[in-house]
Design an enzyme around this catalytic site. Structure first.
Site, PDB file in Angstrom:
ATOM      1  CG  HIS A 185      -1.780   1.184   1.379  1.00 50.78           C
ATOM      2  ND1 HIS A 185      -3.098   1.205   0.976  1.00 50.78           N
ATOM      3  CD2 HIS A 185      -1.521   2.420   1.866  1.00 50.78           C
ATOM      4  CE1 HIS A 185      -3.597   2.410   1.208  1.00 50.78           C
ATOM      5  NE2 HIS A 185      -2.669   3.166   1.754  1.00 50.78           N
ATOM      6  CD  GLU A 186       1.682   3.489   3.798  1.00 55.49           C
ATOM      7  OE1 GLU A 186       1.744   4.556   3.166  1.00 55.49           O
ATOM      8  OE2 GLU A 186       0.732   3.222   4.570  1.00 55.49           O
ATOM      9  CG  HIS A 224       0.376   6.298  -0.539  1.00 56.07           C
ATOM     10  ND1 HIS A 224      -0.667   7.044  -1.029  1.00 56.07           N
ATOM     11  CD2 HIS A 224      -0.158   5.558   0.476  1.00 56.07           C
ATOM     12  CE1 HIS A 224      -1.778   6.777  -0.341  1.00 56.07           C
ATOM     13  NE2 HIS A 224      -1.489   5.872   0.577  1.00 56.07           N
ATOM     14  CD  GLU A 284      -5.402   5.961   0.757  1.00 59.44           C
ATOM     15  OE1 GLU A 284      -5.195   4.833   1.234  1.00 59.44           O
ATOM     16  OE2 GLU A 284      -4.649   6.949   0.989  1.00 59.44           O
TER      17      GLU A 284
END
Ligand code: ZN
Length: 497
Positions: A262-263, A266, A292
């Site tokens: 997830h990170e 980003h 997001e």
């Protein structure tokens, strides 16, 4: 166009951007490295840099340069027009605030954060309530300075996703209110249940090297970024220097793996934004919802998919042969795509996550409209949890006190998560149209075409386009909830049949 005015504006915007980067580096260091007795010194450093940043961002020279450039708007090239538009927006939001506002807010944020942490520890909302009142008051004050006294919550949303309003968000959320609780019931009624407590004793060093391999394969550039450990995972910094964090539990290897994926979503977005001119619409991200969408797309649509997992599974088993020996492939895949009722948002699955967001959006809206008093918030929270998720939190810590956001006055932030899920689902559809062999690529661990597509469709545009236009151009569809609803049905109904 007045080239010297434009060059001077770019210089001033870059100066503010560099101070913002320093501020974020101080914050990263505080979460990752700071010795306990150095906290006061760090607070003083942060306050000093914040003050410099505020002065740099509200420099009257920026205002007069913007006036000069706006006077010749029609002769500005498209890029310069986008730079001027976004600089005007940011400048006006800050310059209208009284001089002492930033310092008062920083003090309140820090005290309210500690009050929230203690209240959550004691599971006692009453201890946090006066601080939340003050944060709401501060937000209303900000809204009245910025011309939003009639509709303060719209400003809160706009700060995270420029151009969005509460009414626009509500229109997008309405179909989800109808469809998702029903989908959840169908999934939970299935005799297929995800296995629980099957992961034990995954050595942290091997978890780390496995997830670093995944992050490398996704295309993250370690020469312009790094991963460290913190209490809560986050990603900060700009493309030239990305700081991501994760956390490790020996009995929960999926937490560190998927939060890192997830990170990394980003981080890849920030690394894909153009580098120059810093601090302008040509180089900054398009807002929280788009940010997001990048993390969610990688985490959910790509890496939790059967084809991607078919690539990862043998490598995962090779890294943890004893730990996985008695776990079947199907149980492993179900654990990765587990759906259950959970009172905690950050532990929620893809289906229920959006319901957690709708709950917070409703309550924030009622608080700002004066239709809900802070003291009645815990009961309202529990009632909404029953209505949307079919369960009741055991206490305040598990309910109204679970999120950090309100302690920092970050109202209007939650909707971005759900908008990001909608955008991710639309990008996924468009990605499949562009790459009909996507599944075959993922099965081979070939993620580079996915990243190249995102770079082209999303990253390179930075903030030059308004959100609805960026989504329309990138996904070929107007921003809406249908792609998300269809995606959740297609992924979860066959799995829980
Ligand atoms: Zn995120």
């Amino acid at each position: 166009m007045d080239h010297s005015a434009y060059a001077e504006l770019l210089d001033l915007l870059e100066k503010a951007a560099r101070l913002g980067e320093v501020q974020s580096l101080l914050h990263w260091d505080e979460q990752v490295n700071l010795p306990p007795d150095s906290r006061d010194a760090r607070a003083a450093q942060s306050a000093t840099v914040s003050d410099l940043l505020h002065r740099a961002s509200t420099d009257p020279k920026i205002g007069s340069l913007l006036n000069r450039l706006e006077a010749e708007r029609d002769s500005l090239p498209a890029e310069a027009r986008a730079v001027v538009r976004e600089a005007r927006r940011d400048y006006d939001l800050l310059v209208r605030l009284p001089d002492d506002f930033a310092a008062r807010k920083a003090r309140l944020d820090s005290r309210a954060f500690h009050a929230w942490a203690e209240a959550r520890e004691a599971s006692d909302f009453a201890r946090f309530a006066p601080w939340l009142e003050q944060q709401l008051e501060m937000a209303r004050e900000q809204a009245s300075h910025c011309g939003y006294s009639e509709n303060p919550y719209d400003l809160m949303i706009d700060l995270h996703d420029p151009g969005m309003t509460a009414a626009a968000v509500e229109a997008l959320f309405t179909p989800l209110r109808r469809e998702l609780p029903e989908l959840l019931e169908r999934i939970l009624a299935s005799p297929v249940r995800p296995p629980e407590g099957i992961f034990r004793g995954f050595p942290v060093d091997r978890q780390r090297s496995f997830l670093e391999g995944v992050v490398t394969r996704m295309g993250f550039d370690y020469r312009r970024g790094r991963i460290d450990v913190s209490l809560h995972p986050f990603c900060s910094g700009r493309g030239t220097d990305i700081r991501m964090t994760t956390r490790f539990h020996p009995d929960n290897p999926l937490d560190s793996l998927f939060s890192s994926i997830h990170e990394t979503g980003h981080g890849l977005y920030e690394q894909g934004l153009p580098a120059e001119p810093a601090g302008t619409a040509l180089t900054i991200n398009a807002g929280m919802a788009v940010h997001e969408s990048q993390s969610r797309l990688w985490e959910n649509q790509i890496c939790r998919s059967r084809p991607a997992w078919a690539f990862f599974e043998p490598r995962f088993r090779e890294a943890f042969p004893e730990q996985l020996a008695r776990i079947s492939s199907e149980d492993l895949y179900l654990a990765i795509n587990a759906v259950s009722r959970n009172p905690i948002r950050v532990d929620a699955d893809e289906v229920t996550y959006n319901l957690h967001i709708i709950l917070r959006f409703d309550l924030e809206r009622r608080l700002f409209a004066g239709k809900l008093a802070v003291r009645d918030l815990p009961e309202a929270w529990n009632e909404s949890t029953r209505a949307l998720l079919g369960m009741t939190p055991k206490n305040d810590a598990e309910g109204v006190l679970q999120d950090v956001h309100w302690s920092g006055g970050a109202f209007g932030y939650f909707p971005s998560y759900c908008l990001g899920n909608m955008i991710a689902a639309q990008l996924h559809l468009a990605l499949r149209e562009s790459l009909p062999n996507l599944d075959a690529l993922l099965r081979e661990g070939e993620f580079a075409p996915v990243l190249a597509w995102l770079r082209e469709r999303v990253h390179r545009h930075a903030r030059t386009l308004p959100l609805p236009e960026l989504v329309r151009q990138a996904s070929g569809r107007d921003l809406g909830p249908q792609a998300l609803i269809d995606y959740l049905r297609d992924r979860y109904l066959p799995l829980y049949s």
